[in-house]
Design a protein around this motif. Sequence first.
Motif, mmCIF file in Angstrom:
data_model
loop_
_atom_site.group_PDB
_atom_site.id
_atom_site.type_symbol
_atom_site.label_atom_id
_atom_site.label_comp_id
_atom_site.label_asym_id
_atom_site.label_seq_id
_atom_site.Cartn_x
_atom_site.Cartn_y
_atom_site.Cartn_z
ATOM 1 N N GLU A 89 2.343 -3.002 3.704
ATOM 2 C CA GLU A 89 2.500 -3.120 5.396
ATOM 3 C C GLU A 89 2.421 -2.322 6.201
ATOM 4 O O GLU A 89 1.227 -1.805 7.042
ATOM 5 N N GLN A 90 2.919 -1.109 5.250
ATOM 6 C CA GLN A 90 2.756 0.051 5.942
ATOM 7 C C GLN A 90 1.068 1.048 6.493
ATOM 8 O O GLN A 90 1.804 1.618 7.021
ATOM 9 N N ALA A 91 0.899 1.377 5.047
ATOM 10 C CA ALA A 91 -0.577 1.300 4.526
ATOM 11 C C ALA A 91 -1.407 0.987 5.791
ATOM 12 O O ALA A 91 -2.746 1.292 6.110
ATOM 13 N N ILE A 92 -1.309 -1.021 5.541
ATOM 14 C CA ILE A 92 -2.534 -1.464 6.816
ATOM 15 C C ILE A 92 -1.950 -0.904 8.018
ATOM 16 O O ILE A 92 -2.871 -0.791 8.884
ATOM 17 N N GLN A 93 -0.339 -0.884 8.098
ATOM 18 C CA GLN A 93 -0.939 -0.270 9.830
ATOM 19 C C GLN A 93 -1.435 1.525 10.557
ATOM 20 O O GLN A 93 -2.022 1.044 11.248
ATOM 21 N N ARG A 94 -1.279 1.770 9.160
ATOM 22 C CA ARG A 94 -1.095 3.037 9.475
ATOM 23 C C ARG A 94 -2.975 2.963 9.649
ATOM 24 O O ARG A 94 -3.717 3.550 10.559
ATOM 25 N N GLY A 95 -3.107 2.559 8.705
ATOM 26 C CA GLY A 95 -5.031 2.081 8.751
ATOM 27 C C GLY A 95 -5.947 1.421 10.124
ATOM 28 O O GLY A 95 -6.073 2.207 10.308
ATOM 29 N N VAL A 96 -5.133 0.436 11.049
ATOM 30 C CA VAL A 96 -5.581 -0.365 11.916
ATOM 31 C C VAL A 96 -5.045 0.614 13.214
ATOM 32 O O VAL A 96 -5.856 0.209 14.045
ATOM 33 N N THR A 97 -4.195 1.477 13.027
ATOM 34 C CA THR A 97 -4.201 2.109 14.504
ATOM 35 C C THR A 97 -4.169 3.594 14.410
ATOM 36 O O THR A 97 -4.165 4.130 15.481
ATOM 37 N N GLU A 98 -4.163 3.978 13.769
ATOM 38 C CA GLU A 98 -4.207 5.495 13.472
ATOM 39 C C GLU A 98 -5.287 6.243 13.357
ATOM 40 O O GLU A 98 -5.918 5.153 12.635
ATOM 41 N N ASP A 99 -5.751 7.364 13.698
ATOM 42 C CA ASP A 99 -6.587 7.903 12.967
ATOM 43 C C ASP A 99 -7.117 9.004 12.185
ATOM 44 O O ASP A 99 -6.642 9.937 11.728
ATOM 45 N N ALA A 138 -8.125 -4.716 4.090
ATOM 46 C CA ALA A 138 -8.592 -3.778 2.805
ATOM 47 C C ALA A 138 -9.360 -2.108 3.708
ATOM 48 O O ALA A 138 -9.027 -1.189 2.261
ATOM 49 N N THR A 139 -10.016 -1.958 4.360
ATOM 50 C CA THR A 139 -10.381 -0.586 4.242
ATOM 51 C C THR A 139 -9.798 0.454 4.916
ATOM 52 O O THR A 139 -9.052 1.567 4.662
ATOM 53 N N ALA A 140 -8.367 -0.160 5.554
ATOM 54 C CA ALA A 140 -7.229 0.709 6.466
ATOM 55 C C ALA A 140 -6.329 1.151 4.705
ATOM 56 O O ALA A 140 -6.549 2.423 4.899
ATOM 57 N N VAL A 141 -6.156 0.329 4.106
ATOM 58 C CA VAL A 141 -5.228 0.402 2.599
ATOM 59 C C VAL A 141 -6.449 2.144 1.835
ATOM 60 O O VAL A 141 -5.420 3.222 1.664
ATOM 61 N N SER A 142 -7.645 1.569 1.142
ATOM 62 C CA SER A 142 -8.284 1.921 0.869
ATOM 63 C C SER A 142 -8.057 2.963 1.793
ATOM 64 O O SER A 142 -8.321 5.355 0.952
ATOM 65 N N GLU A 143 -8.627 3.769 2.769
ATOM 66 C CA GLU A 143 -8.549 4.584 3.658
ATOM 67 C C GLU A 143 -7.391 5.531 3.762
ATOM 68 O O GLU A 143 -7.366 7.031 3.437
ATOM 69 N N VAL A 144 -5.913 5.313 3.999
ATOM 70 C CA VAL A 144 -4.609 5.973 3.567
ATOM 71 C C VAL A 144 -5.031 6.442 2.295
ATOM 72 O O VAL A 144 -4.325 7.506 2.007
ATOM 73 N N ASN A 145 -5.559 5.694 0.944
ATOM 74 C CA ASN A 145 -5.745 6.303 0.053
ATOM 75 C C ASN A 145 -5.940 7.413 -0.552
ATOM 76 O O ASN A 145 -5.898 8.576 -0.771
ATOM 77 N N ALA A 146 -7.833 7.248 0.270
ATOM 78 C CA ALA A 146 -8.396 8.742 0.769
ATOM 79 C C ALA A 146 -7.956 9.320 1.520
ATOM 80 O O ALA A 146 -8.667 10.654 1.139
ATOM 81 N N ALA A 147 -6.649 9.562 2.292
ATOM 82 C CA ALA A 147 -6.042 10.710 2.731
ATOM 83 C C ALA A 147 -5.068 10.989 2.446
ATOM 84 O O ALA A 147 -3.952 11.380 3.044
ATOM 85 N N MET A 148 -4.653 10.771 1.788
ATOM 86 C CA MET A 148 -3.528 10.982 0.119
ATOM 87 C C MET A 148 -2.242 10.184 0.745
ATOM 88 O O MET A 148 -1.004 11.038 0.314
ATOM 89 N N GLY A 149 -2.522 9.636 1.589
ATOM 90 C CA GLY A 149 -1.442 8.351 1.843
ATOM 91 C C GLY A 149 -0.293 8.236 0.889
ATOM 92 O O GLY A 149 -1.152 7.346 -0.818
ATOM 93 N N THR A 150 0.443 7.155 1.280
ATOM 94 C CA THR A 150 0.671 6.471 0.322
ATOM 95 C C THR A 150 0.363 4.536 -0.110
ATOM 96 O O THR A 150 0.187 3.845 1.150
ATOM 97 N N ILE A 151 0.469 3.887 -0.991
ATOM 98 C CA ILE A 151 -0.413 2.798 -0.937
ATOM 99 C C ILE A 151 0.459 2.113 -2.683
ATOM 100 O O ILE A 151 1.525 3.341 -3.112
ATOM 101 N N VAL A 152 0.219 1.376 -3.125
ATOM 102 C CA VAL A 152 0.575 0.296 -4.200
ATOM 103 C C VAL A 152 -0.601 0.567 -4.850
ATOM 104 O O VAL A 152 -2.308 -0.263 -4.602
ATOM 105 N N ALA A 153 -0.915 0.965 -6.401
ATOM 106 C CA ALA A 153 -2.222 0.995 -6.794
ATOM 107 C C ALA A 153 -2.046 -0.747 -7.363
ATOM 108 O O ALA A 153 -1.155 -1.460 -7.829
ATOM 109 N N THR A 154 -3.436 -1.533 -7.410
ATOM 110 C CA THR A 154 -4.041 -2.566 -7.264
ATOM 111 C C THR A 154 -4.966 -3.414 -7.854
ATOM 112 O O THR A 154 -5.677 -3.898 -7.245
#
Length: 297
Positions: free
Chosen positions: A51-61, A99-115
């Motif tokens: 949820e936190q990764a989604i929120q970051r991805g759809v609201t932050e640059d 889905a894009t949001a979480v994947s972008e957070v991962n590419a930016a070295m953010g915290t995600i869950v590997a699924t």
Amino acid sequence: MRFRTMAELVEIAETENLKISEVMILHEMDVMNRSREDIFEEMSRNLDVMEQAIQRGVTEDIRSHSGLTGGDAKRIQQYINSAPVLLSGKTVLDAVSRATAVSEVNAAMGTIVATPTAGACGILPGTIHTAAKKLNSDRETMVRALFTAGAVGYVIANNACISGAAGGCQAEVGSATAMAAAAVVEMAGGTPSMSAEAVAIALKNMLGLVCDPVAGLVEAPCVKRNAMGAAIAMVAADLALAGVKSVIPTDEVIDAMYKIGQSMPVALKETALGGLAATPTGRAHERRIFGTTDKSE
């Protein structure tokens, strides 16, 4: 409650009148010797991270260090809110943007869950959160969806492979797509058999997908493949809920995916030696990011 194949998983669930998520919870309690509360709480924490990764991805640059990816999740959300017509519909595009949001957070070295892996981390949270919003699902249903997805990932991992390095992107994004499709079927009230059909439908539409990350980074085309994986998962779930069945049984689709992966040349299995990574533009990005020479030289 132990199982090895999708057929065994479905048989247990339907014989015992259980959801796939419940079979997986009982399996985990048995194998890990942990309480239901402990297992459920840990999975709930995974949902928090998603949820936190989604929120970051759809609201932050969001922007990755390489500059290859970032900002598309927010861009898609803006399009959803402003476009006069959405050709593929709001629900699918919501799943795609998350889905894009979480994947972008991962590419930016953010915290995600590997699924099941970091490279495919966007598909499951994107679809589950979108389905939950559409279905007005409670939190327990969402956590249970993660267990359903886990059961499918467990079967695929133990009978085939889940990494791009082992079996191409069909194994990585394909597995995540299949896991997500099964999960949202259960969220929508579908049967275990329907979840299994969704796995087959989703995975066989990923067969042959190569793993060719530009500059060896899990960004391009990975982020967009997460987006499309979410869309395929949602459509596969709807097909299964409509009663559409795969001509080829689910376990045979998984076996075919494994054999295709084994047949792939190493250049197409996360080595950045072939596919999109070996295009002139792919090589140009590689030189810009790392200053390295062309791997084909």
